[in-house]
Design an enzyme around this catalytic site. Structure first.
Site, PDB file in Angstrom:
ATOM      1  N   ASN A 154       1.802  -7.428   3.107  1.00  0.00           N
ATOM      2  CA  ASN A 154       1.436  -7.892   1.775  1.00  0.00           C
ATOM      3  C   ASN A 154       2.548  -8.648   1.068  1.00  0.00           C
ATOM      4  O   ASN A 154       2.305  -9.483   0.214  1.00  0.00           O
ATOM      5  CB  ASN A 154       0.973  -6.717   0.901  1.00  0.00           C
ATOM      6  CG  ASN A 154       1.853  -5.502   1.028  1.00  0.00           C
ATOM      7  OD1 ASN A 154       2.079  -4.989   2.119  1.00  0.00           O
ATOM      8  ND2 ASN A 154       2.360  -5.036  -0.092  1.00  0.00           N
ATOM      9  N   GLN A 182      -4.736  -7.178   3.681  1.00  0.00           N
ATOM     10  CA  GLN A 182      -4.294  -8.537   3.326  1.00  0.00           C
ATOM     11  C   GLN A 182      -4.822  -9.592   4.292  1.00  0.00           C
ATOM     12  O   GLN A 182      -4.854 -10.775   3.955  1.00  0.00           O
ATOM     13  CB  GLN A 182      -2.754  -8.615   3.288  1.00  0.00           C
ATOM     14  CG  GLN A 182      -2.131  -7.851   2.149  1.00  0.00           C
ATOM     15  CD  GLN A 182      -2.473  -8.421   0.770  1.00  0.00           C
ATOM     16  OE1 GLN A 182      -2.909  -9.565   0.620  1.00  0.00           O
ATOM     17  NE2 GLN A 182      -2.284  -7.610  -0.266  1.00  0.00           N
ATOM     18  N   GLY A 203     -11.900  -4.849  -1.194  1.00  0.00           N
ATOM     19  CA  GLY A 203     -12.659  -5.938  -1.804  1.00  0.00           C
ATOM     20  C   GLY A 203     -11.842  -6.864  -2.689  1.00  0.00           C
ATOM     21  O   GLY A 203     -12.010  -8.081  -2.652  1.00  0.00           O
ATOM     22  N   HIS A 204     -10.911  -6.291  -3.463  1.00  0.00           N
ATOM     23  CA  HIS A 204     -10.276  -7.129  -4.491  1.00  0.00           C
ATOM     24  C   HIS A 204      -9.222  -8.079  -3.951  1.00  0.00           C
ATOM     25  O   HIS A 204      -8.630  -8.855  -4.702  1.00  0.00           O
ATOM     26  CB  HIS A 204      -9.722  -6.273  -5.641  1.00  0.00           C
ATOM     27  CG  HIS A 204      -8.505  -5.467  -5.330  1.00  0.00           C
ATOM     28  ND1 HIS A 204      -7.266  -5.806  -5.808  1.00  0.00           N
ATOM     29  CD2 HIS A 204      -8.329  -4.345  -4.607  1.00  0.00           C
ATOM     30  CE1 HIS A 204      -6.378  -4.900  -5.410  1.00  0.00           C
ATOM     31  NE2 HIS A 204      -7.011  -4.000  -4.676  1.00  0.00           N
ATOM     32  N   THR A 240     -22.343   8.897  -4.180  1.00  0.00           N
ATOM     33  CA  THR A 240     -23.352   7.847  -4.363  1.00  0.00           C
ATOM     34  C   THR A 240     -22.688   6.481  -4.251  1.00  0.00           C
ATOM     35  O   THR A 240     -21.645   6.232  -4.861  1.00  0.00           O
ATOM     36  CB  THR A 240     -24.037   8.010  -5.745  1.00  0.00           C
ATOM     37  OG1 THR A 240     -24.609   9.318  -5.771  1.00  0.00           O
ATOM     38  CG2 THR A 240     -25.109   6.968  -5.969  1.00  0.00           C
ATOM     39  N   CYS A 328       2.617  -3.256  -6.562  1.00  0.00           N
ATOM     40  CA  CYS A 328       2.699  -1.810  -6.781  1.00  0.00           C
ATOM     41  C   CYS A 328       4.140  -1.374  -7.011  1.00  0.00           C
ATOM     42  O   CYS A 328       4.391  -0.334  -7.591  1.00  0.00           O
ATOM     43  CB  CYS A 328       2.119  -1.066  -5.586  1.00  0.00           C
ATOM     44  SG  CYS A 328       0.544  -1.730  -5.063  1.00  0.00           S
TER      45      CYS A 328
HETATM   46  N1  PLP Z   1      -2.800  -2.131   2.095  1.00  0.00           N
HETATM   47  C1  PLP Z   1      -2.243  -3.297   1.781  1.00  0.00           C
HETATM   48  C2  PLP Z   1      -1.572  -4.104   2.846  1.00  0.00           C
HETATM   49  C3  PLP Z   1      -2.276  -3.757   0.472  1.00  0.00           C
HETATM   50  O1  PLP Z   1      -1.701  -4.922   0.151  1.00  0.00           O
HETATM   51  C4  PLP Z   1      -2.908  -2.964  -0.517  1.00  0.00           C
HETATM   52  C5  PLP Z   1      -2.911  -3.387  -1.938  1.00  0.00           C
HETATM   53  O2  PLP Z   1      -2.073  -4.123  -2.372  1.00  0.00           O
HETATM   54  C6  PLP Z   1      -3.500  -1.761  -0.114  1.00  0.00           C
HETATM   55  C7  PLP Z   1      -3.432  -1.375   1.192  1.00  0.00           C
HETATM   56  C8  PLP Z   1      -4.213  -0.883  -1.110  1.00  0.00           C
HETATM   57  O3  PLP Z   1      -5.474  -1.441  -1.401  1.00  0.00           O
HETATM   58  P1  PLP Z   1      -6.255  -0.948  -2.721  1.00  0.00           P
HETATM   59  O4  PLP Z   1      -5.549  -1.544  -3.875  1.00  0.00           O
HETATM   60  O5  PLP Z   1      -7.643  -1.483  -2.547  1.00  0.00           O
HETATM   61  O6  PLP Z   1      -6.217   0.525  -2.686  1.00  0.00           O
END
Ligand code: PLP
Length: 395
Positions: A154, A182, A203-204, A240, A328
């Site tokens: 990421n 990613q 999804g996001h 659900t 994060c």
């Molecule tokens: N794995 C990777 C490589 C990510 O970049 C991210 C989020 O930045 C995640 C997992 C976590 O995904 P989510 O935000 O949908 O929990």
């Protein structure tokens, strides 16, 4: 075109905007079509049909069968579920193989398991961000319950040799999971060709809403649910279903399938332009991670003797959104674990910026960043005692 006026959004590895086509497809399920897909009356069954069509679309993006897809709430849940399932189904095995550069969704879950008595091998990466395939093979033992290696990083965008790693794990009879959060939608993935047992999606990161994810589980892989309760998702994930978001994710995957080549070439050309100009026009800048085996939308550049948070603030002043390290980790004084793992020198590591583009990034967006960035770096160096001594006396 950005949806937020005057914003240049180059932080698409943190999250993407919802594609208009996705929002449109999702909207009726936030209103008129509210039935529970588990209900037997007509509108419930209509919801079920729509849900299964979305599952089919997601499966289509990665070369899976629809019954191999479990909808979850996010990428983190998918990652946790894959690892949890593996250790539950192999109670005699107490070892897990992974890498030092995983997302915290994997890294911190493995730390938690270490506290419970599991042994974790976190493989190192080299200065290009790549892992050594031989070390991966060597790390797998009869005691290994699962190997989990991300598809693409990421922060740097570096792509891992998943096909090779999966084949090695398969040959040794060890489950192989990959966090493709990613990678999905940005590069082609085919689980039917690669020896992948489980794969996580969120999804996001591909123009669907936040709060929806999926886990691919290959047919025949022993599985234990993380959430226990109702019989949803064929008994593999209770709760659900988040129908509207599932519809959205299905549409996003369908779009990704049709747009991927166009997206890849257009986005990559813009990313390369941005990267080239920043490296040329900002003195003492370096690219982090392998420049070839990389996601087409990501560039991670370090500027020596500048504080990344200060760069972000100055960029924000100009309406530009980017990230220092992973989203994060923002706010944490610790340098990024990924950049530390690839050995970015101390004088550079705190001045690292990730730009991640999307299908909505325009050439004008990139040109504006190219225009303002050298001035930002120069100004910040003038303000910093080390930067002033090093850069301003001689230049
Ligand atoms: N794995 C990777 C490589 C990510 O970049 C991210 C989020 O930045 C995640 C997992 C976590 O995904 P989510 O935000 O949908 O929990």
């Amino acid at each position: 075109m950005n949806t937020v006026k005057n914003t240049i959004y180059l932080d698409n590895n943190a999250t993407t905007q919802i594609a208009p086509e996705v929002a449109e497809e999702m909207a009726p399920y936030l209103g008129k079509f509210y039935a529970n897909p588990s209900s037997i009356y007509t509108i419930g069954q209509e919801a079920r049909v729509a849900l299964e069509a979305a599952r089919q679309k997601l499966a289509g993006l990665i070369g899976a069968h629809a019954d191999e897809i479990i909808f979850t709430s996010c990428g983190s849940e998918s990652d946790n579920t894959a690892i949890f399932s593996a250790i539950e189904m192999h109670p005699g095995k107490k070892h897990i193989v992974s890498t030092r550069v995983e997302h915290h969704a994997v890294l911190n879950y493995l730390k938690y398991l270490e506290g419970k008595g599991y042994r974790v091998t976190d493989l190192d990466v080299d200065s290009s961000g790549a892992i050594d395939v031989g070390s991966f093979s060597h790390a797998l033992t009869d005691d290994t319950a699962i190997a989990t290696v991300m598809y693409a990083n990421n922060e740097t965008g570096v792509i891992f040799p998943i096909e090779q790693l999966g084949a090695i794990a398969r040959e040794k009879g060890i489950l192989f999971h990959t966090d493709a959060v990613q990678a999905a939608g940005k590069i082609a993935i085919d689980v039917s060709k690669d020896a992948i047992d489980m794969l996580s999606i969120s999804g996001h990161k591909l123009y669907a809403p936040k709060g929806i994810g999926a886990l691919y589980v290959r047919r025949g892989v022993p599985f234990h649910p993380l959430l226990i309760g109702g019989h949803q998702e064929m008994g593999r994930r209770a709760g659900t279903e988040n129908l509207a978001s599932i519809i959205a994710l299905g549409k996003a995957c369908e779009l990704a399938g049709t747009e991927i080549e166009n997206d890849t070439s257009t986005i990559k050309a813009l990313r390369d332009k941005l990267e080239k100009h920043l490296l040329e026009n900002c003195p003492d800048a370096r690219l982090n991670g392998n420049s070839d085996k990389r996601l087409p939308n990501t560039t991670n550049i370090s500027f020596e003797h500048v504080d990344g948070e200060a760069i972000l603030l100055m960029l924000d002043f100009h309406g530009i959104c980017a990230s220092s390290g992973s989203a994060c980790a923002t706010g944490s004084p610790e340098p990024s674990h990924v950049l530390s793992a690839i050995g970015v020198p101390p004088s550079f590591i705190h001045g690292s910026i990730r730009f991640s583009l999307s299908r909505y990034t325009t050439e004008a967006d990139v040109d504006f960043v190219i225009e303002v960035m050298p001035g930002i770096i120069k100004r910040l160096r003038e303000l910093s005692p080390v930067g002033r001594d090093k850069f301003c006396a001689s230049r």
